[in-house]
Design an enzyme around this catalytic site. Structure first.
Site, PDB file in Angstrom:
ATOM      1  N   ASP A 266       0.736  -1.293   0.022  1.00 33.26           N
ATOM      2  CA  ASP A 266       0.266  -0.163   0.133  1.00 33.26           C
ATOM      3  C   ASP A 266       1.094   1.302  -0.335  1.00 33.26           C
ATOM      4  O   ASP A 266       0.503   2.248   0.835  1.00 33.26           O
ATOM      5  CB  ASP A 266      -0.459   0.379   1.285  1.00 33.26           C
ATOM      6  CG  ASP A 266      -1.941  -0.742   0.914  1.00 33.26           C
ATOM      7  OD1 ASP A 266      -2.848  -0.739  -0.200  1.00 33.26           O
ATOM      8  OD2 ASP A 266      -2.604  -1.624   2.017  1.00 33.26           O
TER       9      ASP A 266
ATOM     10  N   ASP B  12      -6.687  -4.044  -6.334  1.00 34.63           N
ATOM     11  CA  ASP B  12      -6.121  -2.718  -5.459  1.00 34.63           C
ATOM     12  C   ASP B  12      -4.907  -2.433  -5.956  1.00 34.63           C
ATOM     13  O   ASP B  12      -4.286  -0.985  -5.455  1.00 34.63           O
ATOM     14  CB  ASP B  12      -6.364  -2.148  -4.099  1.00 34.63           C
ATOM     15  CG  ASP B  12      -7.427  -3.328  -3.505  1.00 34.63           C
ATOM     16  OD1 ASP B  12      -8.427  -4.583  -4.169  1.00 34.63           O
ATOM     17  OD2 ASP B  12      -8.157  -3.044  -2.219  1.00 34.63           O
TER      18      ASP B  12
END
Ligand code: GLY
Length: 398
Positions: A115, A174
């Site tokens: 992330d 994602d």
């Protein structure tokens, strides 16, 4: 019995047609940004007392819930402050953005998550773009190197999460969003390994994550030795074969961004395929804010996900700039409806409420019963981005 907020959204989204629909977009955008500044200024004051923490959501009593910098959303509220500084040129907001951004710095060395694009590019990336702050370059380059360590050549992807039972090398849709940091690092450093990793990941994801109708699985997991696919499943969606709404929006945004960064036709084709799937989906509601999963049980009484709507709106605005006139108008028309909806009382909070977040009604992970029907930092971030992008593309501002 229907959940109260679902009834309220249904009623208010019908009411939008009689109020927000006729209001000029420049007015809606300016009012929304003024409200965002009001909320985020108050939030920044609250956060001053919470050293090292970042806003995340609210709890059942309406109180602010924070995270440390290691949580995947840590970069969004600094990023929102940067966008609001870009709009307002307000020095107090710039100072708040600098302060909040600095809280995320140590994640540049974090090799335990994919992330880093979310965390570092939304915060330091926007800060660098707007101020040219030299020290931010090293932070972003170090972060891009940390992210690159998660690339698995035998798989052709950056590993998203750690191994767990049944998932040796899980990769989630994602992850497309983190490639923007690598594309920036390539341009800054000239190191082609960043470029190769980003393109290989994007190409493998086209092949393995997408179904023929351009919907995407959430999780594809690979065998770490052979690189073969071992599972196509979900973690946050309604079912393995469903279309989890935020995942679809991440895919749309990710390939639009990759087309912007590379000019490669295959990424534009992929983005348009995803956009057309979503826009024509029979379960996309009239106000164009998706249910939390396009195949959620109980539609039309399922929760909406404002974050999926905000990400989709922002992506569609950018994609419209690359599309032929007919598609361009279609994409902008949907994005406008999404902005009008999000800016209406159905989704936008009252001043000083909602933990000082802007939008209500997002869903983090419904299967985990975590963050259901709450404000989320990334809904606000992509909503502000969509407002700024719409303003620009419509010539409301240069
Ligand atoms: N990247 C995690 C999520 O979208 O919930």
């Amino acid at each position: 019995m229907k959940n109260f907020s679902i009834i309220v959204i249904t009623v208010l989204s019908v009411a939008i047609s009689s109020c927000n629909k006729e209001k000029p977009m420049d007015k809606i955008i300016d009012e929304s940004l003024a409200f965002a500044i009001h909320q985020y200024t108050m939030m920044a004051d609250v956060m001053n007392e919470k050293t090292d923490l970042l806003p995340r959501t609210i709890d059942e009593s309406g109180s602010l819930v924070t995270s440390n910098s290691g949580w995947w959303t840590s970069g969004f509220s600094p990023g929102s402050l940067w966008y609001l500084y870009e709009y307002s040129k307000d020095e107090n907001i710039r100072e708040a953005a600098v302060r909040m951004t600095s809280r995320v710095e140590k994640e540049k060395n974090n090799k335990g998550t994919h992330d880093l694009g979310f965390m570092l590019y939304c915060s330091f990336g926007n800060g660098l773009r707007l101020t040219g702050e030299e020290s931010y370059n090293e932070i972003l380059l170090t972060g891009a190197s940390s992210l690159s360590t998660r690339f698995r050549p035998v798989v052709g992807c950056i590993q998203s999460w750690g191994s767990r039972s049944g998932w040796q090398c899980p990769v989630i849709i994602d992850n497309m969003m983190n490639l923007e940091l690598l594309m920036w690092a390539f341009k800054k450093s000239g190191d082609s390994s960043f470029y190769k990793i980003a393109l290989t990941h994007a190409d493998t994801t086209i092949i393995n994550h997408f179904r023929p109708d351009y919907s995407t699985w959430h999780v594809v997991s690979y065998d770490t030795l052979s690189g073969d696919i071992e599972a196509k499943q979900t973690a946050q969606g309604a079912a393995d074969e469903s279309s989890w709404a935020r995942g679809q929006s991440w895919g749309l945004y990710g390939y639009t961004m990759m087309y912007r960064e590379t000019g490669l036709q295959r990424y534009l084709d992929q983005a348009q395929g995803i956009a057309d799937f979503l826009i024509s989906h029979p379960n996309l509601p009239d106000d164009k804010i998706p249910y939390w999963d396009y195949d959620a049980p109980g539609i039309p009484d399922a929760h909406r996900d404002a974050s999926a709507g905000a990400i989709m709106a922002s992506a569609l605005i950018e994609l419209s700039g690359f599309a032929e006139p007919e598609k361009r108008n279609k994409y902008l028309d949907i994005a406008e409806k999404q902005i009008r909806s999000l800016a209406s009382p159905a989704y936008m909070a009252e001043p000083g409420e909602n933990g000082n977040f802007i939008l209500m009604h997002s869903v983090g992970s419904l299967p985990a019963k975590s963050e259901v029907d709450v404000p989320l930092t990334y809904a606000d971030y992509y909503f502000i981005e969509a407002l700024l992008r719409f303003r620009k593309i419509k010539g409301i501002v240069d």
